[in-house]
Write an enzyme that holds these catalytic residues in place. Structure first.
Site, PDB file in Angstrom:
ATOM      1  N   ASP A   1       0.839  -1.327  -0.033  1.00  0.00           N
ATOM      2  CA  ASP A   1      -0.098  -0.112  -0.101  1.00  0.00           C
ATOM      3  C   ASP A   1       0.729   1.193  -0.014  1.00  0.00           C
ATOM      4  O   ASP A   1       2.107   1.295   0.667  1.00  0.00           O
ATOM      5  CB  ASP A   1      -0.693  -0.095   1.331  1.00  0.00           C
ATOM      6  CG  ASP A   1      -1.953  -0.905   1.115  1.00  0.00           C
ATOM      7  OD1 ASP A   1      -2.179  -1.652   0.095  1.00  0.00           O
ATOM      8  OD2 ASP A   1      -2.466  -1.490   2.374  1.00  0.00           O
ATOM      9  N   LYS A   2       0.323   2.319  -0.484  1.00  0.00           N
ATOM     10  CA  LYS A   2       1.020   3.642  -0.494  1.00  0.00           C
ATOM     11  C   LYS A   2       1.477   4.051   0.737  1.00  0.00           C
ATOM     12  O   LYS A   2       2.519   4.750   0.765  1.00  0.00           O
ATOM     13  CB  LYS A   2       0.008   4.757  -1.335  1.00  0.00           C
ATOM     14  CG  LYS A   2       0.750   5.955  -1.407  1.00  0.00           C
ATOM     15  CD  LYS A   2      -0.221   6.966  -2.235  1.00  0.00           C
ATOM     16  CE  LYS A   2       0.616   8.246  -2.349  1.00  0.00           C
ATOM     17  NZ  LYS A   2      -0.392   9.389  -3.266  1.00  0.00           N
TER      18      LYS A   2
END
Length: 235
Positions: A103-104
């Site tokens: 995930d970012k």
């Protein structure tokens, strides 16, 4: 040519990581410890951690296998129009893409490669490849929470597979997964009343984050490739 560029062009690691290796005294140039700005001449011998650096032959098209310590804010996509995409961040001379996602808002270990043939082999859930994470949460970790995470939680309309979980701090735990559902750890935690405040992946099968600093990458060793892909020799 500057030594860090010489190391980078061999495919061993990025220039930034090469500078770190040099400053830590892990690089020898003709038997001596060089400075970060050292120059390499034709015929010079470069040794890293006791192993001689082999310069890539001109025109060689050897596959690339990279371990990156992804910082937060970088998106695991190959889409060039996405600001902060992982391909532009690494800036490798060959065309590479991430194996799976991170995930970012998450950080830590992610693998990238130019070899599309091996991606599904690594990601396939039935292979039970372990991925280990260190997680910080907003409340004290209880035994009940650990049992709930380990036994499986319903997200995305399905129960997650049983996994290994242990407390590592008052507000932290480690978790080892063998599947990779979208935002799995965050959603599992939310289902049990917790919010993830920090998430770092530290291991994929036999490849560990180790001392790799955030934002830097290195090539996988042959031993790591054998552990990831025990049935293959066409790396």
């Amino acid at each position: 040519m500057r030594l860090n560029k010489h190391i980078s062009e061999s495919g061993f690691c990025s220039r930034r990581e090469a500078d770190r290796l040099i400053s830590e005294g892990r690089v020898l140039l003709n038997g001596q410890r060089p400075g970060v700005g050292a120059q390499v001449e034709e015929g010079d011998k470069v040794v890293i951690d006791g192993q001689e650096l082999r310069k890539r032959a001109p025109g060689a098209k050897k596959h690339v296998y990279i371990a990156l310590n992804k910082p937060t804010g970088i998106t695991c996509t190959t889409e060039a129009h996405v600001k902060g995409n992982i391909v532009d961040f690494v800036g490798h001379q060959q065309r590479i893409f991430p194996i799976g996602r991170l995930d970012k808002d998450s950080e830590g270990l992610i693998l990238l490669t130019s070899n599309g043939d091996i991606v599904n082999e690594i990601l396939r859930s039935e292979n039970n490849h372990e991925k280990e994470y260190l997680v910080g949460v907003n409340k004290a970790v209880t035994d009940e929470f650990l049992r709930g995470m380990a036994g499986g939680v319903r997200i995305h309309g399905q129960m997650t597979k049983p996994c290994k979980v242990r407390r590592i701090a008052k507000f932290g735990f480690s978790i080892i997964l063998t599947q990779g559902l979208n935002r799995q750890i965050r959603l599992m935690s939310e289902a049990l009343g917790y919010k993830v405040t920090q998430l770092r992946r530290v291991r994929i099968v036999n490849v560990t984050l180790g001392h790799l600093k955030a934002g830097t990458w290195r090539n996988l060793s042959e031993a790591e490739l054998r552990g990831l892909l025990p049935q293959r020799t066409d790396w």
